[in-house]
Write an enzyme that holds these catalytic residues in place. Structure first.
Site, PDB file in Angstrom:
ATOM      1  N   ASP A   1       0.865  -1.167   0.000  1.00 34.45           N
ATOM      2  CA  ASP A   1       0.000   0.000   0.000  1.00 34.45           C
ATOM      3  C   ASP A   1       0.912   1.230   0.000  1.00 34.45           C
ATOM      4  O   ASP A   1       2.067   1.149   0.430  1.00 34.45           O
ATOM      5  CB  ASP A   1      -0.891  -0.034   1.246  1.00 34.45           C
ATOM      6  CG  ASP A   1      -1.703   1.226   1.396  1.00 34.45           C
ATOM      7  OD1 ASP A   1      -2.480   1.538   0.486  1.00 34.45           O
ATOM      8  OD2 ASP A   1      -1.554   1.899   2.446  1.00 34.45           O
ATOM      9  N   ALA A   2       0.397   2.361  -0.447  1.00 33.54           N
ATOM     10  CA  ALA A   2       1.240   3.558  -0.556  1.00 33.54           C
ATOM     11  C   ALA A   2       1.113   4.478   0.649  1.00 33.54           C
ATOM     12  O   ALA A   2       2.054   4.651   1.431  1.00 33.54           O
ATOM     13  CB  ALA A   2       0.890   4.318  -1.839  1.00 33.54           C
ATOM     14  N   TYR A   3      -0.063   5.065   0.807  1.00 39.55           N
ATOM     15  CA  TYR A   3      -0.245   6.137   1.792  1.00 39.55           C
ATOM     16  C   TYR A   3      -0.346   5.586   3.205  1.00 39.55           C
ATOM     17  O   TYR A   3      -1.239   4.813   3.526  1.00 39.55           O
ATOM     18  CB  TYR A   3      -1.483   6.959   1.432  1.00 39.55           C
ATOM     19  CG  TYR A   3      -1.328   7.614   0.080  1.00 39.55           C
ATOM     20  CD1 TYR A   3      -0.411   8.649  -0.104  1.00 39.55           C
ATOM     21  CD2 TYR A   3      -2.056   7.185  -1.025  1.00 39.55           C
ATOM     22  CE1 TYR A   3      -0.243   9.249  -1.346  1.00 39.55           C
ATOM     23  CE2 TYR A   3      -1.903   7.777  -2.267  1.00 39.55           C
ATOM     24  CZ  TYR A   3      -0.989   8.813  -2.418  1.00 39.55           C
ATOM     25  OH  TYR A   3      -0.817   9.389  -3.654  1.00 39.55           O
TER      26      TYR A   3
ATOM     27  N   SER B   1      -2.448   0.696  -4.740  1.00 38.13           N
ATOM     28  CA  SER B   1      -2.976   1.807  -3.958  1.00 38.13           C
ATOM     29  C   SER B   1      -4.303   2.329  -4.493  1.00 38.13           C
ATOM     30  O   SER B   1      -4.602   2.231  -5.687  1.00 38.13           O
ATOM     31  CB  SER B   1      -1.956   2.954  -3.955  1.00 38.13           C
ATOM     32  OG  SER B   1      -2.463   4.114  -3.347  1.00 38.13           O
ATOM     33  N   ASN B   2      -5.066   2.938  -3.573  1.00 35.88           N
ATOM     34  CA  ASN B   2      -6.252   3.701  -3.962  1.00 35.88           C
ATOM     35  C   ASN B   2      -5.879   4.958  -4.735  1.00 35.88           C
ATOM     36  O   ASN B   2      -6.723   5.559  -5.398  1.00 35.88           O
ATOM     37  CB  ASN B   2      -7.037   4.126  -2.712  1.00 35.88           C
ATOM     38  CG  ASN B   2      -7.897   3.012  -2.145  1.00 35.88           C
ATOM     39  OD1 ASN B   2      -8.271   2.074  -2.839  1.00 35.88           O
ATOM     40  ND2 ASN B   2      -8.212   3.124  -0.859  1.00 35.88           N
TER      41      ASN B   2
ATOM     42  N   ARG C   1      -6.919  12.023   7.167  1.00 37.59           N
ATOM     43  CA  ARG C   1      -6.718  10.636   6.754  1.00 37.59           C
ATOM     44  C   ARG C   1      -7.970   9.795   6.995  1.00 37.59           C
ATOM     45  O   ARG C   1      -8.361   8.981   6.142  1.00 37.59           O
ATOM     46  CB  ARG C   1      -5.524  10.042   7.522  1.00 37.59           C
ATOM     47  CG  ARG C   1      -5.259   8.575   7.227  1.00 37.59           C
ATOM     48  CD  ARG C   1      -4.981   8.333   5.761  1.00 37.59           C
ATOM     49  NE  ARG C   1      -4.527   6.988   5.501  1.00 37.59           N
ATOM     50  CZ  ARG C   1      -4.488   6.420   4.293  1.00 37.59           C
ATOM     51  NH1 ARG C   1      -4.893   7.105   3.224  1.00 37.59           N
ATOM     52  NH2 ARG C   1      -4.042   5.192   4.130  1.00 37.59           N
TER      53      ARG C   1
END
Length: 228
Positions: free
Chosen positions: A9-11, A121-122, A45
């Site tokens: 995942d990224a964030y 990622s989203n 977030r």
């Protein structure tokens, strides 16, 4: 089954999502933010994630940049902030989020071990490319996979299936890593081996599935992949 592919995942996992608010709060002219930047970062977030879930279950998909702006607008109002220039600064900084300190060396170790590496990622493709370029980690990633190719946010199965389609691997060959307990749990349900990077010491989400591993940072991911 031997792990061949490590997907992140990224964030919040590779990139520090609190960095934008923290940096803006330290800049001249943002004294009001300095008093509440942690609350704003947390609200931003949480709303960002909530809006992806709501859009996924209602079929009202949009790109992650719009969701990010919507989340910030809610968070700023909740903190009594209304400065348009501050809003623009926070959004600009979101394109330049710093990677966690251990990320470059960790990804390099995976590549040296012959692993496939990718982001799932989203985030929209342009946002993700901006973050990857800012963190200078493009040379240790084989691909950056975005939900935009399937038009629905995580934790839809169609998103996790992008990894199989891209790398031609079995689910059991994938180590999926996320800072979101719900994301790691749902990826477990999909069939991935999973690691939850629980930097904040949060409780486990109450879901039908739990992550296979729980870590405090990403340093040991190459060791985990090698022995899984």
């Amino acid at each position: 089954m031997t792990i061949t592919t490590c997907v992140f995942d990224a964030y919040g996992t590779l990139f520090d999502v609190t960095a934008a608010a923290r940096q803006a709060a330290a800049e001249p002219g943002h004294a009001q933010l300095a008093d509440c930047w942690q609350k704003l970062a947390g609200d931003w977030r949480q709303k960002q994630l909530q809006y992806t879930w709501l859009r996924a279950v209602t079929g009202a998909h949009t790109d992650f940049w719009e969701v990010t702006q919507n989340g910030l607008d809610w968070a700023m109002e909740a903190s009594g902030l209304s400065d348009p220039a501050l809003r623009e600064r926070l959004l600009a900084l979101y394109w330049e989020l710093s990677a966690y300190p251990e990320v470059p060396a960790m990804l390099s170790r995976l590549k040296q071990a012959g692993m496939n590496t990718a982001i799932l990622s989203n985030g929209s493709p342009d946002m993700l490319q901006g973050a990857v370029q800012s963190a200078d980690i493009g040379d240790v990633l084989d691909d950056v996979l975005s939900v935009e190719s399937v038009g629905i946010f995580k934790p839809a199965d169609a998103v996790y299936a992008l990894v199989e389609q891209r790398f031609g691997c079995a689910r059991g060959e994938v180590l999926f890593v996320s800072s979101n307990g719900w994301d790691a749990g749902c990826a477990t349900g999909f069939g991935f081996t999973t690691a939850w990077v629980n930097r904040g010491g949060e409780p486990m989400d109450r879901l039908p599935w739990v992550p296979a591993h729980q870590l405090t940072d990403l340093t040991t991911i190459p060791d985990l992949a090698a022995r899984s």
